[in-house]
Design a protein around this motif. Structure first.
Motif, mmCIF file in Angstrom:
data_model
loop_
_atom_site.group_PDB
_atom_site.id
_atom_site.type_symbol
_atom_site.label_atom_id
_atom_site.label_comp_id
_atom_site.label_asym_id
_atom_site.label_seq_id
_atom_site.Cartn_x
_atom_site.Cartn_y
_atom_site.Cartn_z
ATOM 1 N N ALA A 70 0.828 -1.210 0.000
ATOM 2 C CA ALA A 70 0.000 0.000 0.000
ATOM 3 C C ALA A 70 0.860 1.255 0.000
ATOM 4 O O ALA A 70 0.553 2.237 -0.693
ATOM 5 N N GLU A 71 1.953 1.230 0.756
ATOM 6 C CA GLU A 71 2.837 2.397 0.817
ATOM 7 C C GLU A 71 3.559 2.611 -0.510
ATOM 8 O O GLU A 71 3.752 3.746 -0.953
ATOM 9 N N ALA A 72 3.944 1.523 -1.176
ATOM 10 C CA ALA A 72 4.594 1.647 -2.481
ATOM 11 C C ALA A 72 3.615 2.199 -3.519
ATOM 12 O O ALA A 72 3.980 3.051 -4.341
ATOM 13 N N LEU A 73 2.378 1.754 -3.474
ATOM 14 C CA LEU A 73 1.356 2.252 -4.401
ATOM 15 C C LEU A 73 1.029 3.716 -4.123
ATOM 16 O O LEU A 73 0.705 4.467 -5.045
ATOM 17 N N ALA A 74 1.119 4.120 -2.858
ATOM 18 C CA ALA A 74 0.809 5.512 -2.505
ATOM 19 C C ALA A 74 1.791 6.486 -3.135
ATOM 20 O O ALA A 74 1.475 7.666 -3.301
ATOM 21 N N GLU A 75 2.975 5.997 -3.495
ATOM 22 C CA GLU A 75 3.979 6.848 -4.135
ATOM 23 C C GLU A 75 3.741 6.981 -5.640
ATOM 24 O O GLU A 75 4.418 7.758 -6.314
ATOM 25 N N GLN A 76 2.789 6.213 -6.166
ATOM 26 C CA GLN A 76 2.496 6.209 -7.600
ATOM 27 C C GLN A 76 1.191 6.943 -7.896
ATOM 28 O O GLN A 76 0.443 7.315 -6.989
ATOM 29 N N LYS A 77 0.912 7.108 -9.187
ATOM 30 C CA LYS A 77 -0.339 7.729 -9.624
ATOM 31 C C LYS A 77 -1.022 6.817 -10.636
ATOM 32 O O LYS A 77 -0.354 6.035 -11.327
ATOM 33 N N PRO A 78 -2.348 6.898 -10.746
ATOM 34 C CA PRO A 78 -3.038 6.111 -11.769
ATOM 35 C C PRO A 78 -2.469 6.406 -13.155
ATOM 36 O O PRO A 78 -2.209 7.554 -13.500
ATOM 37 N N GLY A 79 -2.246 5.349 -13.926
ATOM 38 C CA GLY A 79 -1.674 5.509 -15.255
ATOM 39 C C GLY A 79 -0.174 5.339 -15.304
ATOM 40 O O GLY A 79 0.407 5.201 -16.387
ATOM 41 N N ASP A 80 0.495 5.348 -14.147
ATOM 42 C CA ASP A 80 1.944 5.138 -14.123
ATOM 43 C C ASP A 80 2.281 3.719 -14.573
ATOM 44 O O ASP A 80 1.552 2.759 -14.282
ATOM 45 N N ARG A 81 3.411 3.591 -15.268
ATOM 46 C CA ARG A 81 3.922 2.282 -15.677
ATOM 47 C C ARG A 81 4.991 1.844 -14.689
ATOM 48 O O ARG A 81 5.884 2.605 -14.325
ATOM 49 N N THR A 82 4.896 0.614 -14.237
ATOM 50 C CA THR A 82 5.903 0.060 -13.342
ATOM 51 C C THR A 82 5.975 -1.441 -13.584
ATOM 52 O O THR A 82 5.366 -1.954 -14.530
ATOM 53 N N SER A 83 6.703 -2.133 -12.744
ATOM 54 C CA SER A 83 6.808 -3.588 -12.867
ATOM 55 C C SER A 83 6.380 -4.258 -11.572
ATOM 56 O O SER A 83 6.454 -3.657 -10.494
ATOM 57 N N VAL A 84 5.920 -5.486 -11.688
ATOM 58 C CA VAL A 84 5.578 -6.300 -10.522
ATOM 59 C C VAL A 84 6.357 -7.609 -10.618
ATOM 60 O O VAL A 84 6.301 -8.310 -11.641
ATOM 61 N N THR A 85 7.103 -7.898 -9.568
ATOM 62 C CA THR A 85 7.823 -9.169 -9.486
ATOM 63 C C THR A 85 7.087 -10.067 -8.511
ATOM 64 O O THR A 85 6.719 -9.630 -7.410
ATOM 65 N N PHE A 86 6.864 -11.316 -8.902
ATOM 66 C CA PHE A 86 6.092 -12.228 -8.051
ATOM 67 C C PHE A 86 6.597 -13.653 -8.251
ATOM 68 O O PHE A 86 7.355 -13.940 -9.194
ATOM 69 N N THR A 87 6.191 -14.521 -7.363
ATOM 70 C CA THR A 87 6.509 -15.943 -7.508
ATOM 71 C C THR A 87 5.233 -16.713 -7.805
ATOM 72 O O THR A 87 4.151 -16.369 -7.307
ATOM 73 N N ARG A 88 5.387 -17.731 -8.638
ATOM 74 C CA ARG A 88 4.238 -18.594 -8.985
ATOM 75 C C ARG A 88 4.743 -20.028 -9.049
ATOM 76 O O ARG A 88 5.620 -20.348 -9.853
#
Length: 352
Positions: A320-338
């Motif tokens: 939530a804190e990382a998302l709070a630093e962004q704005k709608p429409g911003d491009r970023t990456s998500v790293t996850f495990t599956r």
């Protein structure tokens, strides 16, 4: 007497206490004329500052009210001459009706909820009958708030209406998270103003004011120190900036709800997961919003998010804190495990 519970921020790092000792100053000369000049200047400066405080208090305090909701007490700010009052969402809680006491009267007025927006911890209520002489507060431009500015916090700490404390702006641009215990909304809020002015139970929803008599923020959080048994950490409080208050309040007044939050969203429901050592290790995706940013990027339920951009994600709060630093429409990456494999995808963030 029921007293409003304070909203607190659990600090995740130790609080370091620094002691400053003021030394004696001197010019190297013991001449009497120089001493006389110094003694004359200091009282004059102190008198000017005192007069400035008193003027601000006289101008702004009539715009700060006490709010009673379901036995709890908080504060609010008169927003316009139609009787609308802006406050914290955690002050109104689940209540729909309130008793409001102004600085100029001991008689409680009735008010009803217009809309509450817990995600930003803001709400608007409206007086059922607008008394004569009700004065709306002036709000500052948050971009002009600077570290070191003298500020006054006005509200009803511990039920003591029309109380004032003094401090400075300690920092700007802080991102902090509320707890949900004790009635908090659990909101993660960006760009908050940190202040040394005392923020006590009941101050929430009141006014943090500059010496121009303008509201620069709404006091919302008081920090606690886990090393001291979660007791209050003196001189560390946080206020929602005035520009955000106006953005949200204006939408509520115009549409009856928040139509443009300005808050970035990934479009998932998640929960914190722990590793074999019982340490927080990421956010498991429980559900993915249809058409949301995560679904479009190929993220699925069961994935465990471990990074957003270059930021490590270990808990739902850190996400939530990382998302709070962004704005709608911003491009970023998500790293996850599956299924034990590490994956990285690009994502265009949506709006909360």
């Amino acid at each position: 007497m029921d007293i409003a519970r304070s909203r607190v921020l659990r600090l995740l790092v130790p609080v370091v206490v620094l002691a400053f000792v003021s030394g004696c100053s001197g010019s190297g000369s013991s001449g009497e004329p120089e001493k006389t000049t110094e003694q004359a200047v200091v009282p004059m400066a102190a008198g000017d500052l005192q007069s400035a405080y008193q003027k601000v208090i006289k101008d702004v305090l009539p715009s700060v009210v006490q709010i009673q909701a379901d036995g709890d007490l908080g504060s609010g700010i008169v927003y316009d001459d139609q009787g609308r009052i802006v406050t914290n969402a955690h002050v109104v809680g689940d209540s729909k009706a309130f008793k409001v006491t102004t600085a100029n009267s001991e008689d409680a007025l009735t008010a009803t909820l217009v809309y509450s927006y817990p995600d930003q911890d803001l709400a608007v209520i409206k007086l059922d009958k607008v008394p004569g002489g009700l004065k709306a507060a002036a709000f500052a431009d948050s971009s002009k708030v600077a570290v070191g500015q003298i500020v006054l916090a006005m509200g009803s700490p511990l039920g003591l209406s029309s109380s004032v404390t003094q401090g400075i702006v300690s920092a700007t641009g802080r991102t902090v998270s509320e707890g949900r215990s004790g009635g908090g909304t659990g909101a993660t809020i960006a760009n908050m103003v940190q202040t040394s002015a005392a923020i006590n139970p009941g101050n929430s929803g009141g006014a943090l004011v500059n010496l121009d008599g303008q509201v620069i923020g709404i006091p919302t959080l008081a920090a606690t120190d886990p090393g001291l048994g979660n007791s209050a950490a003196p001189g560390i409080g946080f206020a929602i900036p005035a520009s955000m208050v106006k953005t949200i309040a204006d939408q509520i007044i115009k549409s009856g709800k928040v139509t443009d939050s300005g808050r970035a969203a990934l479009g998932i429901t998640g929960r914190t997961v722990v590793d074999n050592g019982y340490q927080a290790a990421g956010v498991a995706v429980v559900a993915v919003k249809s058409g949301g940013a995560a679904e479009k990027a190929g993220i699925e339920a069961g994935d465990v998010i471990i990074m957003l951009g270059d930021t490590d994600i270990t808990t739902i709060t850190s996400l939530a804190e990382a998302l709070a630093e962004q704005k709608p429409g911003d491009r970023t990456s998500v790293t996850f495990t599956r299924n034990g494999s590490r994956k990285k995808v690009d994502v265009t963030l949506g709006e909360q």
